[in-house]
Scaffold this active site. Structure first.
Site, mmCIF file in Angstrom:
data_model
loop_
_atom_site.group_PDB
_atom_site.id
_atom_site.type_symbol
_atom_site.label_atom_id
_atom_site.label_comp_id
_atom_site.label_asym_id
_atom_site.label_seq_id
_atom_site.Cartn_x
_atom_site.Cartn_y
_atom_site.Cartn_z
ATOM 1 N N GLN A 1 53.053 36.406 -13.540
ATOM 2 C CA GLN A 1 53.392 37.789 -13.192
ATOM 3 C C GLN A 1 54.888 37.920 -12.916
ATOM 4 O OE1 GLN A 1 49.588 37.836 -10.380
ATOM 5 N NE2 GLN A 1 50.742 39.725 -10.114
ATOM 6 N N PHE B 1 45.943 39.261 -10.613
ATOM 7 C CA PHE B 1 45.417 39.651 -9.296
ATOM 8 C C PHE B 1 46.274 39.138 -8.144
ATOM 9 C CE2 PHE B 1 41.687 39.098 -12.166
ATOM 10 C CZ PHE B 1 41.428 40.438 -12.355
ATOM 11 N N ALA C 1 52.461 44.588 -6.450
ATOM 12 C CA ALA C 1 52.602 45.672 -5.492
ATOM 13 C C ALA C 1 52.188 47.031 -6.071
ATOM 14 C CB ALA C 1 54.029 45.722 -4.945
ATOM 15 N N ARG D 1 52.698 43.039 5.182
ATOM 16 C CA ARG D 1 51.879 44.156 4.692
ATOM 17 C C ARG D 1 50.623 44.337 5.551
ATOM 18 N NH1 ARG D 1 51.689 47.820 0.392
ATOM 19 N NH2 ARG D 1 53.429 46.993 -0.798
ATOM 20 N N GLU E 1 46.121 48.350 -6.722
ATOM 21 C CA GLU E 1 45.527 47.724 -5.547
ATOM 22 C C GLU E 1 44.646 48.638 -4.692
ATOM 23 O OE1 GLU E 1 49.562 46.324 -4.534
ATOM 24 O OE2 GLU E 1 48.566 44.445 -4.053
ATOM 25 N N ARG F 1 45.653 40.986 -4.804
ATOM 26 C CA ARG F 1 45.398 42.431 -4.820
ATOM 27 C C ARG F 1 45.187 43.003 -3.415
ATOM 28 N NH1 ARG F 1 41.188 44.735 -9.354
ATOM 29 N NH2 ARG F 1 42.165 46.751 -9.707
ATOM 30 N N THR G 1 57.408 45.743 -0.113
ATOM 31 C CA THR G 1 57.889 45.929 1.255
ATOM 32 C C THR G 1 59.295 45.354 1.405
ATOM 33 O OG1 THR G 1 56.776 43.899 1.934
ATOM 34 C CG2 THR G 1 55.580 45.960 2.224
ATOM 35 N N PHE H 1 47.333 42.312 -0.916
ATOM 36 C CA PHE H 1 48.469 41.601 -0.334
ATOM 37 C C PHE H 1 48.506 41.694 1.193
ATOM 38 C CE2 PHE H 1 53.180 40.761 -0.157
ATOM 39 C CZ PHE H 1 53.267 39.739 -1.065
ATOM 40 N N GLU I 1 51.664 35.665 -9.125
ATOM 41 C CA GLU I 1 52.934 36.256 -8.702
ATOM 42 C C GLU I 1 53.911 35.138 -8.352
ATOM 43 O OE1 GLU I 1 52.858 39.413 -5.731
ATOM 44 O OE2 GLU I 1 54.949 39.058 -5.221
HETATM 45 N N1 LUZ Z 1 54.234 41.399 -3.681
HETATM 46 C C1 LUZ Z 1 55.393 41.366 -3.018
HETATM 47 C C2 LUZ Z 1 53.317 42.335 -3.423
HETATM 48 O O1 LUZ Z 1 56.194 40.470 -3.270
HETATM 49 N N2 LUZ Z 1 55.665 42.308 -2.117
HETATM 50 C C3 LUZ Z 1 54.804 43.288 -1.803
HETATM 51 O O2 LUZ Z 1 55.093 44.128 -0.970
HETATM 52 C C4 LUZ Z 1 53.570 43.303 -2.475
HETATM 53 N N3 LUZ Z 1 52.659 44.218 -2.185
HETATM 54 C C5 LUZ Z 1 51.507 44.198 -2.808
HETATM 55 C C6 LUZ Z 1 51.254 43.228 -3.750
HETATM 56 N N4 LUZ Z 1 52.157 42.316 -4.062
HETATM 57 MO MO1 MOS Z 2 49.999 41.495 -6.392
HETATM 58 S S1 MOS Z 2 48.817 41.053 -4.837
HETATM 59 O O1 MOS Z 2 50.315 43.031 -6.604
HETATM 60 O O2 MOS Z 2 50.633 40.255 -7.193
#
Ligand code: LUZ
Ligand code: MOS
Length: 765
Positions: free
Chosen positions: A191, A222, A502, A304, A712, A336, A433, A338, A226
């Site tokens: 991701q 999901f 996010a 979060r 999400e 998902r 955030t 977070f 990331e």
């Molecule tokens: N990833 C991130 C996220 O790095 N920062 C966020 O605020 C976030 N929020 C939701 C899902 N992934």
């Molecule tokens: Mo996400 S939890 O939006 O990689």
């Protein structure tokens, strides 16, 4: 518009990592990962593995030319264990061979002598021992201590949510190959292509411009990819660096489950105070996040959780503290929601506890406390919408009281089947955030035949972001979607990307694309003004309104003989640029971490769900009868895709709350390590009915085409399933003592059904 990938998906022609044609001489990687959750490495013996025919290279921490460090937020995670191992599944040795089979067989022959050290798996135990990833954080609004003194009712308790396996259909993987002058290209199922690039550069001691990361699409992410796709991409690159050969590593399911982190389990303490009219006056909560063995994204996830600790309610006095606790589990990561769902569960538990003690439906407390525009979130942002809107529409459409009466009537007529329902309002903040991550770029080329190629930092993982980006260009240029192609995500085309995460990917990359397209369109309109003005207007100062529409140029509302393609060619002939690289950042977002106040979110997404379930009180099994939702889409730009996101999110949320049970033993070994022991919702366990009614909030917002982010938020409707089950159990056994402890598996339901009574049989009679 249909998802542009649907045609190749159903024909099996879509390209995933495993579909990339391999170059001749490609090698395959496997790892020896720690069988011990915490220990000191005494010795590593690779001799038997090294002697195997077909083994091309074996690498340990000593072979890392740069820094042995993959931590993104906190530098606390080694790529390959050096002196210590910190979790079961931590890679220690990388083996590369001429086939997958040989690589894995060789990995099995490696012997690592590890002296075991004490293992912590419980976040409260880690907290008590001072094992924190970062210092704790506290969000505060008003004065809870004072407010509790004027509360009529005060309840406290504990709530636990378990982790969740991402179970992307495509497991983690990467394929790297050598380029000239020491460069390396990594195809990665990630991701976050830039995260892979940056980390590979750090580990290999190379500059970022030597590394190219390319991602066509993922078979699901999901959140699991990331940050944690990086490991595999960098391991491949490390082998390519040493061997100058292409190297592929595609994890088997059990390797993936064992070695990668999951949703963070949380254990929390709450205290809630209400006045006699059920208004929540004060709420205190302490979160113990099970971060696992390294920070990974835990600090951001923890943040979060704090942001969403009051869900869609206005509470005037709040004190929320969170601890990110270091344990010896694989580092837990984005999933998902977070951390948001974990935070929301606790206030829902607090409300449920209050409702049960007061013997009223929880929905009365929920409704009484919904946010209104102008209300302040604990982090200082002011709500711009009414959480009430979706709730009221839910009531109007689905008739909450009627449903409740139907359920009561059913329950009074049935001895061993009991129904339960729960309402689940949601409120989710859209934006990373971390403010700086809210930026994106889009590179748009118009080719001389009038077709368009677009590259952005967005990664397609099934969520349909490419379709939405394509729609943006089709709309701005007013050309047919089949003239537009979205290219694989690539760090040489688009640099410094934020991960696709996010829920903000379509907003950020879609807006950048919108800006790029408008810029090119402006140039084309200028050309049109010079080139296709009717003779009658030549020399006049008044130029008639000109429009590019449906691939033709219209003047004064009349179609001309100038097509889009002809205009593009004319622009090219006049040496006008047909390419644009645009940059977008959402305005007005900021956050001050010292004060824990600011305006971190571009906007919020709201919604309300009613979930009803039926419990078989003899066996403890259950079905989800229906999920009825009113969801705030803003103004959906693609209803098919957005409905798909809602349905998928709801089922995934229900799975997390009810059946998906991650089990680590006291030694930190994953016991639910395969699909035989880890149950996810299948076609038979999805709700019998999912209704999603869009609430069109026409208000201006910062979403792309006002189509609010949808990735999400719907997952959190699933939380209602837990409370519906709880209510069903209570209607069978009003004395049942049920800890707030998810997932609510059939086993736990059975225990709850017959809890706190002397003669279980009496109940069944
Ligand atoms: N990833 C991130 C996220 O790095 N920062 C966020 O605020 C976030 N929020 C939701 C899902 N992934
Ligand atoms: Mo996400 S939890 O939006 O990689």
């Amino acid at each position: 518009m249909k998802n542009i990938d649907s045609y190749t998906h159903v024909r099996g022609e879509s390209i995933y990592l495993d579909d990339i044609p391999l170059l001749e001489g490609s090698l395959f990687a496997a790892v020896y990962d720690s069988p011990v959750a915490h220990g000191k490495i005494i010795s590593i013996d690779i001799s038997a593995a090294a002697q195997m025919t077909g083994v091309a290279g074996i690498f340990t921490a000593k072979d890392i030319p740069g820094e042995n460090q993959i931590g993104g937020i906190v530098p606390d995670e080694e790529l390959l264990a050096g002196e210590h191992v910190h979790f079961c599944g931590m890679p220690i040795v990388l083996v590369v061979a001429t086939s997958e089979e040989i690589a894995r067989a060789a990995a099995k022959k490696i012997k690592v002598n590890i002296e075991p050290l004490a293992v912590i798996t419980d976040p409260r135990e880690a907290w008590a021992k001072g094992e924190l990833i970062i210092p704790p954080r506290t969000f505060q609004l008003g004065d809870t201590a004072n407010a509790f003194t004027s509360c009529e009712f005060i309840f406290d308790g504990r709530a636990d949510t378990n982790g969740q396996e991402h179970l992307y259909i495509e497991t983690q993987g990467a394929y790297s190959l050598p380029l000239e002058n020491g460069g390396i290209r990594i195809y990665s199922s990630t991701q976050g292509p830039t995260a892979v690039q940056r980390t590979a550069a750090r580990v290999l001691g190379l500059s970022m411009n030597k590394l190219e990361v390319d991602t066509t699409r993922l078979g699901g992410g999901f959140g699991g990819k990331e940050d944690q796709a990086t490991t595999w991409g960098v391991l491949c690159a490390l082998a390519t660096y040493h061997l100058k050969k292409p190297v592929k590593f595609s994890l088997h399911r059990m390797e993936d489950m064992r070695m990668t982190g999951k949703r963070h389990p949380y254990s929390s303490d709450f205290k809630i105070g209400l006045d006699k009219d059920l208004k929540i006056l004060a709420y205190e909560v302490t979160f113990f996040q099970n971060a696992g063995a390294a920070a990974d994204l835990s600090p951001a996830v923890m943040e979060r959780t704090l942001f969403h600790c009051t869900n869609s309610y206005f509470v005037p006095n709040v004190k929320a503290t969170a601890y990110s606790c270091r344990t010896h589990l694989p580092p837990n990561t984005a999933f998902r929601g977070f951390g948001g769902p974990q935070g929301m569960f606790v206030i829902e538990a607090a409300i449920a506890k209050a409702a049960e003690e007061l013997n009223i439906p929880a929905s009365r407390i929920q409704e009484r406390n919904l946010l209104h525009s102008g209300d302040e979130f604990p982090y200082g942002q002011i709500a711009e919408s009414e959480a009430n809107e979706c709730w009221k529409e839910t009531d109007r459409l689905y008739q909450i009281d009627t449903l409740r009466k139907e359920i009561e009537s059913f329950n009074s007529k049935n001895r061993l089947l009991k129904k339960g329902m729960a309402l689940m309002p949601i409120c989710f903040g859209i934006s990373f955030t971390k403010t700086l991550m809210n930026q994106a770029r889009s590179l748009v080329h118009v080719y001389t035949d009038g077709t368009v190629g677009i590259s952005t930092g967005a990664v397609e993982m099934g969520q349909g972001v490419n379709t939405k980006i394509l729609q943006v260009a089709a709309e701005i240029f007013s050309i047919s979607p089949d003239k537009i192609k979205i290219n694989p995500t690539n760090t040489w085309r688009i640099a410094n990307t934020s991960p696709s995460a996010a829920s903000a990917t379509a907003d950020l990359n879609g807006k950048a694309t919108e800006i790029a397209c408008r810029e090119i369109l402006k140039r084309l309109q200028a050309v049109a003004k010079e080139e296709c003005i009717p003779v009658a207007y030549i020399g006049k100062t008044e130029i008639p309104p000109l429009e590019v529409k449906d691939e033709w140029i219209f003047i004064n509302g009349k179609k001309t003989d100038w097509s889009w393609a002809k205009l593009v060619m004319a622009a090219y002939t006049k040496r006008v640029s047909l390419s644009e690289l645009a940059h977008y950042t959402p305005p007005n977002i900021h956050y001050d971490q010292k004060k824990e106040k600011g305006h971190p979110f571009a906007y919020h997404v709201y919604g309300t769900a009613i979930i009803s379930v039926t419990v078989d009180c003899l066996r403890g099994i259950y079905e989800t009868d229906s999920v009825k939702v009113v969801h705030d889409f803003g103004k959906s730009m693609n209803t098919l895709i957005d409905m798909g996101q809602c349905e998928g999110g709801i089922v995934q949320g229900i799975g997390w709350m009810t059946m998906e049970e991650i089990v680590y033993d006291k030694e930190g070994k994953l016991r639910s390590n395969a699909l035989s022991t880890y149950k996810v919702p299948d076609i038979y366990s999805v709700p019998k009915e999912i209704l999603v009614q869009p609430l069109n909030t026409a208000k201006d917002n910062l979403a792309i085409f006002r189509s609010k982010a949808v990735g999400e938020p719907p997952l959190m409707y699933g939380i209602g399933a837990y409370f519906a089950l709880r209510n069903a159990v209570h209607s069978f056994n009003p004395l049942a003592k049920i800890p707030f402890d998810t997932p609510m598996t059939p086993e736990k339901i059975l225990m709850a059904l017959y809890s706190n009574v002397n003669t279980p049989v009496a109940l069944a009679d």
